[in-house]
Write a protein that holds these residues in place. Structure first.
Motif, PDB file in Angstrom:
ATOM      1  N   ALA A   1      15.081  -6.078   1.024  1.00 55.52           N
ATOM      2  CA  ALA A   1      13.547  -6.651  -0.249  1.00 55.52           C
ATOM      3  C   ALA A   1      12.161  -7.118   0.751  1.00 55.52           C
ATOM      4  CB  ALA A   1      14.073  -8.006  -0.355  1.00 55.52           C
ATOM      5  N   TYR A   2      12.526  -7.989   2.197  1.00 57.72           N
ATOM      6  CA  TYR A   2      12.038  -7.796   2.564  1.00 57.72           C
ATOM      7  C   TYR A   2      10.729  -7.110   3.744  1.00 57.72           C
ATOM      8  CZ  TYR A   2       8.897 -10.410   6.454  1.00 57.72           C
ATOM      9  OH  TYR A   2       7.801 -10.920   7.315  1.00 57.72           O
ATOM     10  N   GLN A   3      11.769  -6.086   4.563  1.00 53.98           N
ATOM     11  CA  GLN A   3      11.621  -5.257   4.867  1.00 53.98           C
ATOM     12  C   GLN A   3      10.926  -3.771   4.416  1.00 53.98           C
ATOM     13  OE1 GLN A   3      14.507  -4.319   7.662  1.00 53.98           O
ATOM     14  NE2 GLN A   3      14.863  -6.024   8.117  1.00 53.98           N
ATOM     15  N   HIS A   4      11.468  -2.983   2.718  1.00 53.90           N
ATOM     16  CA  HIS A   4      10.803  -2.229   2.277  1.00 53.90           C
ATOM     17  C   HIS A   4      10.895  -2.522   0.954  1.00 53.90           C
ATOM     18  CE1 HIS A   4      13.238  -0.451   5.568  1.00 53.90           C
ATOM     19  NE2 HIS A   4      14.284  -0.613   4.959  1.00 53.90           N
ATOM     20  N   GLY A   5      11.184  -3.986   0.080  1.00 54.50           N
ATOM     21  CA  GLY A   5      10.396  -4.131  -1.028  1.00 54.50           C
ATOM     22  C   GLY A   5       9.313  -4.886  -1.075  1.00 54.50           C
ATOM     23  N   VAL A   6       8.463  -4.283  -0.464  1.00 55.75           N
ATOM     24  CA  VAL A   6       6.597  -4.620  -0.086  1.00 55.75           C
ATOM     25  C   VAL A   6       5.721  -3.384  -0.538  1.00 55.75           C
ATOM     26  CG1 VAL A   6       6.823  -4.338   2.187  1.00 55.75           C
ATOM     27  CG2 VAL A   6       4.589  -5.828   0.657  1.00 55.75           C
ATOM     28  N   ARG A   7       5.074  -3.498  -0.925  1.00 55.77           N
ATOM     29  CA  ARG A   7       3.546  -2.482  -1.057  1.00 55.77           C
ATOM     30  C   ARG A   7       2.521  -2.216  -0.006  1.00 55.77           C
ATOM     31  NH1 ARG A   7       4.359  -0.049  -5.770  1.00 55.77           N
ATOM     32  NH2 ARG A   7       5.382  -0.556  -7.420  1.00 55.77           N
ATOM     33  N   SER A   8       2.479  -1.855   0.334  1.00 54.67           N
ATOM     34  CA  SER A   8       1.206  -1.696   2.304  1.00 54.67           C
ATOM     35  C   SER A   8       0.216  -3.109   1.719  1.00 54.67           C
ATOM     36  CB  SER A   8       0.551  -0.570   1.879  1.00 54.67           C
ATOM     37  OG  SER A   8      -0.501  -0.380   2.951  1.00 54.67           O
TER      38      SER A   8
ATOM     39  N   VAL B   1      19.000 -10.297  -6.054  1.00 58.24           N
ATOM     40  CA  VAL B   1      18.265 -10.409  -5.493  1.00 58.24           C
ATOM     41  C   VAL B   1      16.967  -9.248  -5.747  1.00 58.24           C
ATOM     42  CG1 VAL B   1      17.330  -9.816  -3.119  1.00 58.24           C
ATOM     43  CG2 VAL B   1      19.581 -11.322  -3.313  1.00 58.24           C
ATOM     44  N   ARG B   2      15.650  -9.721  -6.224  1.00 62.50           N
ATOM     45  CA  ARG B   2      14.685  -8.459  -6.765  1.00 62.50           C
ATOM     46  C   ARG B   2      13.456  -8.558  -5.448  1.00 62.50           C
ATOM     47  NH1 ARG B   2      14.073  -8.353 -12.520  1.00 62.50           N
ATOM     48  NH2 ARG B   2      16.103  -8.755 -13.291  1.00 62.50           N
ATOM     49  N   ASP B   3      12.720  -7.580  -5.508  1.00 65.65           N
ATOM     50  CA  ASP B   3      11.922  -7.033  -5.052  1.00 65.65           C
ATOM     51  C   ASP B   3      10.438  -6.712  -5.908  1.00 65.65           C
ATOM     52  OD1 ASP B   3      11.248  -4.709  -4.521  1.00 65.65           O
ATOM     53  OD2 ASP B   3      13.402  -4.878  -3.169  1.00 65.65           O
ATOM     54  N   ALA B   4       9.346  -6.189  -5.284  1.00 61.32           N
ATOM     55  CA  ALA B   4       8.247  -6.120  -5.643  1.00 61.32           C
ATOM     56  C   ALA B   4       7.445  -4.854  -5.394  1.00 61.32           C
ATOM     57  CB  ALA B   4       7.238  -7.280  -5.723  1.00 61.32           C
ATOM     58  N   GLY B   5       8.880  -3.585  -4.564  1.00 56.69           N
ATOM     59  CA  GLY B   5       8.300  -3.109  -4.008  1.00 56.69           C
ATOM     60  C   GLY B   5       8.142  -1.123  -4.922  1.00 56.69           C
ATOM     61  N   PRO B   6       8.147  -0.458  -4.663  1.00 59.79           N
ATOM     62  CA  PRO B   6       8.240   0.732  -5.037  1.00 59.79           C
ATOM     63  C   PRO B   6       9.409   1.316  -5.846  1.00 59.79           C
ATOM     64  CG  PRO B   6       8.361   1.296  -2.419  1.00 59.79           C
ATOM     65  CD  PRO B   6       7.783  -0.265  -2.521  1.00 59.79           C
ATOM     66  N   GLY B   7      10.721   0.764  -5.272  1.00 59.23           N
ATOM     67  CA  GLY B   7      11.838   1.035  -5.810  1.00 59.23           C
ATOM     68  C   GLY B   7      12.340   1.787  -4.756  1.00 59.23           C
TER      69      GLY B   7
ATOM     70  N   GLU C   1       9.462  -2.362 -14.674  1.00 54.95           N
ATOM     71  CA  GLU C   1       7.749  -2.209 -14.231  1.00 54.95           C
ATOM     72  C   GLU C   1       7.140  -2.299 -12.408  1.00 54.95           C
ATOM     73  OE1 GLU C   1      10.071  -6.210 -14.872  1.00 54.95           O
ATOM     74  OE2 GLU C   1       9.581  -4.666 -16.071  1.00 54.95           O
ATOM     75  N   GLY C   2       8.523  -1.871 -11.226  1.00 55.97           N
ATOM     76  CA  GLY C   2       8.827  -1.400 -10.356  1.00 55.97           C
ATOM     77  C   GLY C   2       9.168  -2.686 -10.134  1.00 55.97           C
ATOM     78  N   GLY C   3       9.726  -2.178  -8.339  1.00 51.47           N
ATOM     79  CA  GLY C   3      10.570  -3.267  -8.005  1.00 51.47           C
ATOM     80  C   GLY C   3      11.702  -3.061  -7.567  1.00 51.47           C
ATOM     81  N   SER C   4      13.026  -3.222  -6.426  1.00 52.61           N
ATOM     82  CA  SER C   4      14.069  -3.354  -6.977  1.00 52.61           C
ATOM     83  C   SER C   4      14.776  -4.404  -7.376  1.00 52.61           C
ATOM     84  CB  SER C   4      14.968  -2.490  -5.472  1.00 52.61           C
ATOM     85  OG  SER C   4      14.383  -1.393  -5.182  1.00 52.61           O
TER      86      SER C   4
END
Length: 581
Positions: A480-487, A510-516, A562-565
């Protein structure tokens, strides 16, 4: 249902802990049991009714008395006393004091004494009360041991002889007083010699007493043995039924049985958990509990085909494969539904494929690490060399990075080989996640993420190996820290813990706000060696899922609209896990 069977049905859960007693051990000796008290009470009520009838006949028919014509007052007094003793006997059957064997023997002595006096007061051997003496001996033989029953018959016979002898002596004395005989003894012996009919009658009565005692005791003994055998068979059937229910309840596959109208008859714990059914009473329509399963049942009943499509009861539940079959015997109209977890089936096939590779890799992993350590040491010396050119140092860094990657792969493979060495414990998530959060932040090299944590209820506990739970969450949070983030944005990691339906299985997300994750990659997400990173090993998520399954938990990927994984860990129910462990 008779008292023995009610007793067996009420105590069938504790029967399995009782020592086995052969049937003859319970019937060859006198047994003080509840149903024997009922028999004794019934015989005491019979004695009370008999005494009341004798008393009524004696009082109402004073002119032509059938009983007590020779000694009316003796007959009346004996009948009244016999009635009172019968009432006391009935009360003693309720108090159960003294014990049953003592009361039965006392009642036998009272019967023989009272009836012998009544017979003597009613004309002796010519009286019709002799049959009551036979009935009294037979009634006592139901509850008495064989020896006591035969002694009762012998005592009754001797009392009849004594009563008859007393009657003959009184008759001889009366004749002597009237001057018809010189000596009472001579008259008495003459009477004995001239009463052959009385001797025959005494012999017949004695034989009937012994026959009644022996036959009644044999029939009662046979009834007791049959009752004991029936009780034992009842207990055995209850044990088998309980054992069958226990086996069905703890099967890994879900088991559902419905009748011809689609109403629920049986549901084991696994099916209850997979179908998310909390309160299901027998007779509830299946369509109310699981509409998807009910539709497939109706389709199977119409078509009868073996191919039934899998279904998922809920988004966070495993995909289930139903298999239908009709029961045989008396319940041929009922349908047995077996539910299989498609994820488990696929995992079993995957395990078979990877078993040989896993054993081989685990056996040579340690051998591979030795040359890797030598290569890493040589590359490190090359990087530190002052004579190495810039291009040589760049190549050395590439070699060093790949050595580290190879070591990570070997470490992951060894973790897979050790996944069955679990030590599950109760883990309080609130305090455990605080410690995990501090360790994770200390290990990060880049900017700190926005960390959000929500646990409801606050005292939620799960059963999991703490070390393996740390491995799983470390992998998920690192992803989530490495891939679940937008640029250009700050990484966001959110942990949510709770229980399904407030009292169901605990879960942790465990949720993130990345592109999914793209749709084509979701199907391969948990496959070994699948990765979208150039430097990834492809074993992180596969290892996390394997560790979860080893702890009877499930790891699932849930896309967020709404986005994320979102990766969700469904833990095993706390109580069921501890029972199995």
């Amino acid at each position: 249902m008779s008292p023995p069977y009610r007793e067996a049905a009420a105590t069938h859960r504790s029967v399995m802990t009782l020592p086995y007693l052969p049937i003859h051990s319970a019937t060859d000796r006198f047994v003080d049991r509840r149903h024997l008290w009922l028999v004794f009470r019934a015989t005491s009520i019979y004695r009370l009714i008999l005494a009341a009838l004798l008393l009524a006949v004696f009082v109402l028919d004073e002119q032509n008395r059938l009983f007590g014509q020779q000694e009316p007052w003796l007959f009346l007094g004996t009948t009244v006393i016999y009635m009172m003793l019968a009432v006391i006997s009935i009360a003693g059957s309720y108090w159960r004091q003294p014990r049953l064997s003592v009361q039965v023997h006392l009642q036998m002595l009272i019967d023989l004494t009272a009836l012998t006096i009544m017979i003597n007061a009613s004309g002796g051997l010519a009286s019709s009360l002799n049959s009551l003496l036979i009935a009294a001996v037979a009634a006592s033989a139901i509850l008495l041991p064989l020896i006591s029953a035969l002694l009762a018959a012998a005592l009754g016979f001797f009392l009849l002889i004594a009563s008859w002898l007393i009657e003959r002596w009184q008759a001889a004395g009366t004749q002597a007083q009237l001057g018809r005989g010189s000596d009472p003894w001579i008259t008495f012996w003459d009477h004995l010699g001239n009463t052959s009919d009385d001797w025959v009658r005494l012999g017949i009565l004695g034989s009937m007493l012994f026959i009644a005692a022996g036959l009644t005791h044999a029939l009662a003994e046979r009834a007791r043995r049959s009752e004991a055998l029936a009780r034992q068979r009842t207990w055995e059937l209850l044990e088998v039924a309980e054992l069958s229910q226990g086996i069905i309840r703890h099967l890994q596959n879900g088991v559902v049985v419905v009748d011809v109208a689609g109403r629920l008859e049986l549901l084991n714990d696994t099916a209850r958990e997979w179908l998310d059914i909390r309160n299901a009473e027998p007779g509830t329509p299946l369509r109310e509990l699981s509409p998807a399963l009910s539709q497939r049942l109706e389709r199977w009943l119409q078509d009868g085909g073996p191919d039934i499509s899998p279904f998922r009861p809920a988004e966070y539940r495993p995909e289930l494969i139903p298999r239908f079959t009709r029961l045989s015997g008396r319940q041929a109209a009922s349908v047995l539904i077996l539910l299989e977890d498609s994820d488990q089936t696929a995992a079993q096939l995957q395990q078979i494929k990877l078993a040989a590779l896993g054993r081989l890799t685990a056996s040579i992993a340690h051998e591979i690490r030795n040359p890797l350590a030598a290569i890493s040491h040589a590359v490190q010396l090359l990087e530190e060399s002052t004579s190495a050119s810039t291009s040589d140092q760049r190549l050395a860094r590439i070699a060093h990075d790949n050595v580290k990657r190879a070591n990570r792969i070997i470490g992951d493979v060894l973790d897979l080989a050790r996944r069955d060495r679990i030590k599950p414990e109760r883990v309080a998530l609130a305090s455990w996640l605080e410690t995990f959060h501090e360790e994770l932040l200390r290990s990060l090299d880049g900017p700190l993420p926005e960390w959000r944590q929500q646990i409801d209820p606050a005292g939620l506990t799960v059963v999991f190996d703490p070390h393996q739970l740390r491995q799983v969450l470390w992998n998920l949070c690192a992803n989530a820290y490495q891939h679940g983030v937008r640029s250009g944005e700050t990484p966001q990691v959110e942990l949510r813990a709770g229980q399904e339906n407030s009292h169901g299985r605990p879960f942790l997300e465990v949720r993130d706000a990345g592109p999914g994750i793209t749709a084509e990659n979701i199907t391969h997400l948990f496959e070994p060696f699948f990765t979208t990173r150039a430097k990834g090993t492809g074993l992180g998520l596969y290892l996390a899922r394997e560790l979860c399954e080893a702890n009877r938990a499930q790891l699932q990927y849930l896309p967020i609209a709404e986005g994320g994984s979102c990766f969700r860990i469904n833990f095993a129910p706390t109580h069921s896990t501890l029972e199995k462990d």
